[in-house]
Write an enzyme that holds these catalytic residues in place. Sequence first.
Site, short mmCIF file in Angstrom:
data_model
loop_
_atom_site.label_atom_id
_atom_site.label_comp_id
_atom_site.label_asym_id
_atom_site.label_seq_id
_atom_site.Cartn_x
_atom_site.Cartn_y
_atom_site.Cartn_z
N LYS A 19 -15.16 8.39 5.45
CA LYS A 19 -15.51 7.51 6.50
C LYS A 19 -15.92 8.69 7.70
CE LYS A 19 -12.54 4.77 8.57
NZ LYS A 19 -11.66 3.66 8.50
N TRP A 62 -7.00 1.27 -1.44
CA TRP A 62 -8.08 2.10 -2.10
C TRP A 62 -7.24 2.63 -3.40
CZ3 TRP A 62 -12.00 5.58 0.72
CH2 TRP A 62 -13.06 4.49 1.49
N ASP A 103 1.09 14.15 7.39
CA ASP A 103 0.01 14.55 8.15
C ASP A 103 -1.15 15.19 7.62
OD1 ASP A 103 -2.02 15.10 10.13
OD2 ASP A 103 -0.37 15.47 11.73
N GLY A 106 -2.66 1.29 1.34
CA GLY A 106 -3.05 1.44 -0.04
C GLY A 106 -3.65 0.61 -0.76
N ASP A 110 -10.11 7.62 4.13
CA ASP A 110 -10.59 6.68 4.87
C ASP A 110 -10.05 6.44 6.34
OD1 ASP A 110 -11.73 3.93 5.48
OD2 ASP A 110 -10.14 3.00 4.43
N ASP A 170 -0.50 9.34 3.65
CA ASP A 170 -0.80 8.73 4.78
C ASP A 170 0.50 8.96 5.69
OD1 ASP A 170 -2.89 6.28 5.75
OD2 ASP A 170 -1.26 6.61 6.93
C1 LIG Z 1 -8.09 2.38 7.79
S1 LIG Z 1 -6.64 2.96 7.25
C2 LIG Z 1 -6.81 3.35 5.65
C3 LIG Z 1 -6.86 2.34 4.78
C4 LIG Z 1 -6.78 2.51 3.38
N1 LIG Z 1 -7.94 3.34 2.88
C5 LIG Z 1 -6.58 1.34 2.34
O1 LIG Z 1 -7.23 1.12 1.62
O2 LIG Z 1 -5.64 0.69 2.61
C6 LIG Z 1 -6.63 4.50 8.04
C7 LIG Z 1 -5.35 5.07 7.92
O3 LIG Z 1 -5.40 6.65 8.20
C8 LIG Z 1 -4.23 7.11 8.65
N2 LIG Z 1 -4.19 8.33 9.41
C9 LIG Z 1 -4.88 8.65 10.61
N3 LIG Z 1 -4.55 9.92 10.57
C10 LIG Z 1 -3.95 10.37 9.90
C11 LIG Z 1 -3.54 11.73 9.51
N4 LIG Z 1 -3.66 12.60 10.57
N5 LIG Z 1 -2.78 11.79 8.38
C12 LIG Z 1 -2.67 10.81 7.61
N6 LIG Z 1 -3.03 9.82 7.84
C13 LIG Z 1 -3.57 9.36 8.82
C14 LIG Z 1 -3.45 6.00 9.35
O4 LIG Z 1 -2.08 5.85 9.27
C15 LIG Z 1 -4.21 4.83 8.63
O5 LIG Z 1 -3.39 4.13 7.91
#
Ligand SMILES: C[S@@+](CC[C@H](N)C(=O)[O-])C[C@H]1O[C@@H](n2cnc3c(N)ncnc32)[C@H](O)[C@@H]1O
Length: 847
Positions: free
Chosen positions: A157, A58, A92, A56, A117, A76
């Site tokens: 990203k 961002w 998802d 969280g 992201d 997320d």
């Molecule tokens: C790098 S982190 C994001 C960090 C976030 N932008 C922050 O600032 O805290 C990547 C996130 O993408 C989420 N993620 C990956 N695949 C996903 C999906 N299909 N649906 C939702 N979230 C997903 C993961 O659970 C993970 O928490």
Amino acid sequence: MAIQKKNGKGRLDKWYKLAKEKGYRARAAFKLIQLNKKYGFLEKSKVLLDLCAAPGSWCQVAAETMPQGSLIVGVDLSPIKPIPRVITFQSDITTDQCRATIRQHFKTWKADTVLHDGAPNVGTAWVQDSFNQAELALQSMKLATEFLAEGGTFVTKVFRSKDYNSLLWVFKQLFAKVEATKPPSSRNVSAEIFVVCRGFKAPKKIDPRFLDPRSVFAELKDPAPNNEVKVFNPEVKRRQRGGYEEDEYLQFKEISASEFIQTLDPIAVLGGYNKLNFKQPPNGDVALAALDKMPETTDEIRTCCADLKVLGRKEFKLLLRWRLKVREKFGFPTKKTTQDKEKSALPEETSEVADVESMDEELKLQEELQAMKDRDSNKRKRERRRENEKKQKEIVRMQLHMVAPMDIGIEQTGPQGSDAMFALKPIDKKAAISKIAKGRMAVLSEAEAKKDRDSGIGSSGETDDESDEEEDRLERELDGMYNQYTERKAEADAKYRAKKARREHKDDDWEGVSADEQQSDEDDDKLEMDSSDDSDEEDMGPSKPLVTDLDNTPEESGGLSKRAKSFFDQDIFKDIPGILDEPEEDAAEAVGVEMGETSEDEDIPPPKRQKAQSKAAKKQKRAVETEDPSDSEDDDRRPFEVVKRNDQDDDWEDKDKRKPDGRLDIDIITAEAMTLAHQLATGQKSTYDVIDDGFNKHALRDRDGLPDWFVDDEGQHDKPHKPITKAAALAIKEKLRAYNARPIKKVREAKARKKFKTAQRFEKLKKKSDLLANEEGMTEKEKADSISKLLAKAGRKKPREQVRVVVAKGTNKGVQGRPRGVKGRYKIVDARMKKEMRALKRVAKRK
Ligand SMILES: C[S@@+](CC[C@H](N)C(=O)[O-])C[C@H]1O[C@@H](n2cnc3c(N)ncnc32)[C@H](O)[C@@H]1O
């Protein structure tokens, strides 16, 4: 590149620490901060959707940066701890349920910004295993197209992979501006980059294939060959080290010219084919026939079409122009007609699908822009080179002393040299310290300013400077040449070198009733001019110099140069009267004594009288201080403690210089001074004559602002010639002869050592012979024999140790220090030297 540690600690970099410090949940926060700093989309957004938002950070940044009352929704797979002003939920992003939840939260709103992201959580979120990063990005874009408002921003990203270009292509179809960037906080070792897509076109209908990973990544798997480069920069040919380009398994490819006219991507044709042919196909091609007959299809065009691979930019342009003309004649939509159509068409129609911008026009624009950039950078490079050359020249000129350093702005030193403002010497010289202590800065600075004005420095009119510019330049050149000349001269003339060195170390010659005195007199006069009440000055006590000589030797001692002074400081001169006396001071003191005795003030020359008076005043003051230092009103102002002087110490300076009868023993070491003293003593000259003589051209010599070469030249010839009597010259000569007759200290010491050792030997001998003489068991003859033997032995000189000559060859070649196996005295010679020495001896023998 920094080596990233594999363990988790390696990832705890400065951004991690900073994030902790600032309270962000992840270091990723800084990526968004930096992206927003560059593109500034958060401040403009009122509604934001953060896809893949956990943990969280961002959302935290968004909540901080976006205007108050904004709607921020984060989603997320993982749960997100509540964040103030942010709605979060677990879902998802690829599912319809997620879409529905977002819609619930957005109601009728549309997002101004959609962030993504996401990174697939291999292992932790099994659902995502089948999706790779690019697919996730495409999924997020699918959501973005649904929830983004027109003109909105989508930040995602992506990883640099084979799908990157396909993704970018899709983004470009849907957004006005697409830029890929890597914020500083993103690790270098990471392949992630962020694509910022601005100006969402919001087409009413989007071709579903755009958003289908299978079609996007399958159809666009291999990026289109860069035909633009081939056409617009045909000179830059890349070698295909990896063999044929994919899908280009034919070495020679041709296409009919009519197809080139009809195609919407002429660049691809020109870049991908070898030939445009005019050959009729078996079932005939009317368009080609017409084309063949058209006047526009000139011989030149035909020749160009025959081999596209050898064409240059000019020829390609010719072909493109030809195509446009023919298309116009055939009634095909050209750029012009498309524009017209576009203008007349309904906006709904045009916004149905995302436009693919006309490639050639865009490329032309890009080409023009590139050309402009090139021209600009070339120009800048040229200018920089020219400037560097100029600077180089200036430096060379400066090294040759042809120009002053401040001319080229390397050293912004003033006329007094670097750090002139903080230079203590000039301040010290001008006795400014006492003025500063008294708060007379204004007086001094005004006087200085006046002087500056006179010398043209800081004069108000800039025009003066300008008019004198040429003159200054000439002067500088002249000075430079003069410096070169002096250096050459110095190299050749040892005497001149020594003189220069003396001058550089402020170790100048003494010129009889000298410039030193004159200088100090001038300074005194200046002081008198500057200050109206001199009496105050004396109240301050002796002014403490700012620059102190570390060896504590008064500079003008005896009117001798520093080096001469240190020479005469040696012990052997200690007994010679008058060597280190201070004639100037003494003269003043003598005058003071005379003054006290005779009260004939008017007979003394003014500068001397002033000095004598000041000395007397100082003495008087000292006496007062000695009596009761605490009474002094100046105590507060004095930065040092007044220590009570021992009465016996009084006049210790003078003690040595007094004759047994109490009169001062003034030694006059110059012929001029001796003559003057003699003349005064014998009444040949009166004090008035001395004063009168004082007013001459040398007394008021003003050298300020004069060039060095002029001052040097003047110094050589324009010297005061003081009359010398024969007797005085002889007396000085005699004195010098006496000094010269004395052995130098080392010789004297060596002689004394020798004498001492001989005395010791004799003493030993005496003791031994006494013992022998008192020996009872010996006859008188035996005693006499033994003593004479002893004396003979003592008188015998020790044979000098033979010097061994070692030839520098074999193992001794190039040996530093004692050669191996050689004891006692030795001398290393080379074979040539040995032979020459022998030859010399032979010759000498023969003679
Ligand atoms: C790098 S982190 C994001 C960090 C976030 N932008 C922050 O600032 O805290 C990547 C996130 O993408 C989420 N993620 C990956 N695949 C996903 C999906 N299909 N649906 C939702 N979230 C997903 C993961 O659970 C993970 O928490």
